[in-house]
Design a protein around this motif. Structure first.
Motif, PDB file in Angstrom:
ATOM      1  N   GLU A  91      -7.427  -0.728  -2.316  1.00  0.00           N
ATOM      2  CA  GLU A  91      -6.347  -1.639  -1.928  1.00  0.00           C
ATOM      3  C   GLU A  91      -6.072  -1.553  -0.430  1.00  0.00           C
ATOM      4  OE1 GLU A  91      -1.533  -2.238  -2.799  1.00  0.00           O
ATOM      5  OE2 GLU A  91      -2.738  -0.875  -4.037  1.00  0.00           O
ATOM      6  N   SER A 125       1.972   1.856  -3.487  1.00  0.00           N
ATOM      7  CA  SER A 125       0.879   2.416  -4.290  1.00  0.00           C
ATOM      8  C   SER A 125       0.672   3.892  -3.968  1.00  0.00           C
ATOM      9  CB  SER A 125      -0.416   1.642  -4.030  1.00  0.00           C
ATOM     10  OG  SER A 125      -0.291   0.297  -4.444  1.00  0.00           O
ATOM     11  N   TYR A 160      -6.306   3.036  -5.092  1.00  0.00           N
ATOM     12  CA  TYR A 160      -5.412   2.966  -3.931  1.00  0.00           C
ATOM     13  C   TYR A 160      -6.212   2.811  -2.642  1.00  0.00           C
ATOM     14  CZ  TYR A 160      -2.992   4.992   0.074  1.00  0.00           C
ATOM     15  OH  TYR A 160      -2.512   5.227   1.335  1.00  0.00           O
ATOM     16  N   CYS A 165       0.835  -1.207   0.000  1.00  0.00           N
ATOM     17  CA  CYS A 165       0.000   0.000   0.000  1.00  0.00           C
ATOM     18  C   CYS A 165       0.870   1.258   0.000  1.00  0.00           C
ATOM     19  CB  CYS A 165      -0.926  -0.004   1.217  1.00  0.00           C
ATOM     20  SG  CYS A 165      -2.153  -1.327   1.210  1.00  0.00           S
ATOM     21  N   TYR A 183      -6.949  -4.499   2.384  1.00  0.00           N
ATOM     22  CA  TYR A 183      -5.908  -5.095   3.223  1.00  0.00           C
ATOM     23  C   TYR A 183      -6.291  -5.021   4.697  1.00  0.00           C
ATOM     24  CZ  TYR A 183      -1.816  -5.974   5.949  1.00  0.00           C
ATOM     25  OH  TYR A 183      -0.973  -6.496   6.902  1.00  0.00           O
TER      26      TYR A 183
END
Length: 313
Positions: free
Chosen positions: A190, A145, A187, A142, A194
């Motif tokens: 993501e 990203s 983003y 992350c 997570y």
């Protein structure tokens, strides 16, 4: 075989309940063992749910199969019913001559090594080495990203751990227009995915679906009242930011521990960091190897094991 199926399911539910009680009585010291225990209990609870649903379906007797079986036993020739069951059992074993009878008494017992130690291999594939069986977050992907977003500040990993849920306009260099891009929205997805995945993996006995649903309801109420901090024109973006903030808040302990762990590792040499990771991975390898002989004993020379209620008569 409806009555036999009912008997089997009742018996299996009792075994599942006992297996849960046995695990609750354990008090593992290592975080890996404690988390593995919770995952096993969660799996057993799911099996109770599934077996109970099967049992309820039998009791509903929508196709009258149970009723007909009881009538045959109560009004027909008992020897006819007996030989019908014997024939069914013989037919099954003729089709599967190499099928091994399962010892149902040990089906749900916790697996242990020859030394009596638990084999917690349920969770070994669930976490990365960086996560250390759920002790720490692993936000490196992350972070990468984030750094690929336009106009962001070049935060290092520790700084990112402190600020990843700060979505005030201008924080981290992200402007309002940048927040409306597909790249930023991806983003956020993501990062949210997570954090939710980490919560599910570290809290298997918690109803994470309800937790996330509560976050969504809280957001909707705040949105309607125009109380969403840093409200944007794009509701979907604001919703993801809101969820990330709530998830991060719910895992503040792991977040703080992660920052401390990263700072500790920065004072280590590359060799020391690699040795620590190797030690962690070897722990999982040893338990997998210890479990292998027990699993091999249950294999049936390539034959698929098929459940047969007749085998319990």
């Amino acid at each position: 075989m409806f009555l036999e199926d009912e008997r089997y399911l009742h018996e299996d539910l009792e075994r599942l309940e006992q297996a849960i009680a046995d695990r609750i009585g354990d008090d593992p010291k290592h975080i890996r063992d404690r988390l593995n225990k919770d995952h096993e209990i969660a799996q057993l609870l799911q099996q109770i749910k599934e077996q109970s649903a099967s049992l309820l379906k039998l009791y509903r007797d929508e196709d009258s199969g149970l009723t007909n079986e009881i009538q045959r036993i109560g009004t027909g020739d008992p020897f006819d019913e007996f030989y019908r069951e014997v024939t069914a059992i013989r037919d099954h074993h003729a089709r599967y001559p190499n099928e091994q009878a399962e010892n149902t008494e040990v089906r749900y017992r916790a697996k242990r090594t020859a030394d009596g130690e638990l084999i917690p291999y349920v969770i070994d594939a669930l976490f990365s080495g960086e996560e250390a069986f759920g002790r720490f977050l692993d936000l490196h992907a992350c972070h990468d990203s984030y750094l690929n977003l336009p106009n962001v500040k070049r935060l290092n990993y520790i700084q990112y751990l402190e600020l990843f849920d700060n979505f005030a306009v201008g924080a981290g260099g992200i402007k309002r227009d940048d927040k409306l891009t597909d790249q930023y929205f991806k983003y956020l997805g993501e990062l949210a995915d997570y954090l939710e995945s980490f919560m599910r993996r570290t809290r298997p006995l918690e109803n994470v679906d309800k937790v996330v649903a509560d976050f969504d309801n809280e957001f909707e109420a705040a949105w309607e009242k125009d109380e969403v901090e840093g409200r944007l024109k794009e509701k979907a973006v604001a919703e993801r930011e809101f969820r990330i903030k709530r998830l991060a808040s719910a895992m503040s302990t792991e977040r703080g521990d992660t920052r401390i762990n990263v700072e500790r590792k920065q004072g280590m040499t590359e060799r020391e960091r690699q040795q620590e990771l190797d030690n962690l991975m070897s722990m999982a390898d040893r338990t997998q190897q210890a479990a292998a002989p027990e699993e091999a004993e249950g294999d049936d020379e390539g034959e698929e094991r098929i459940y047969n209620p007749s085998s319990f008569l």
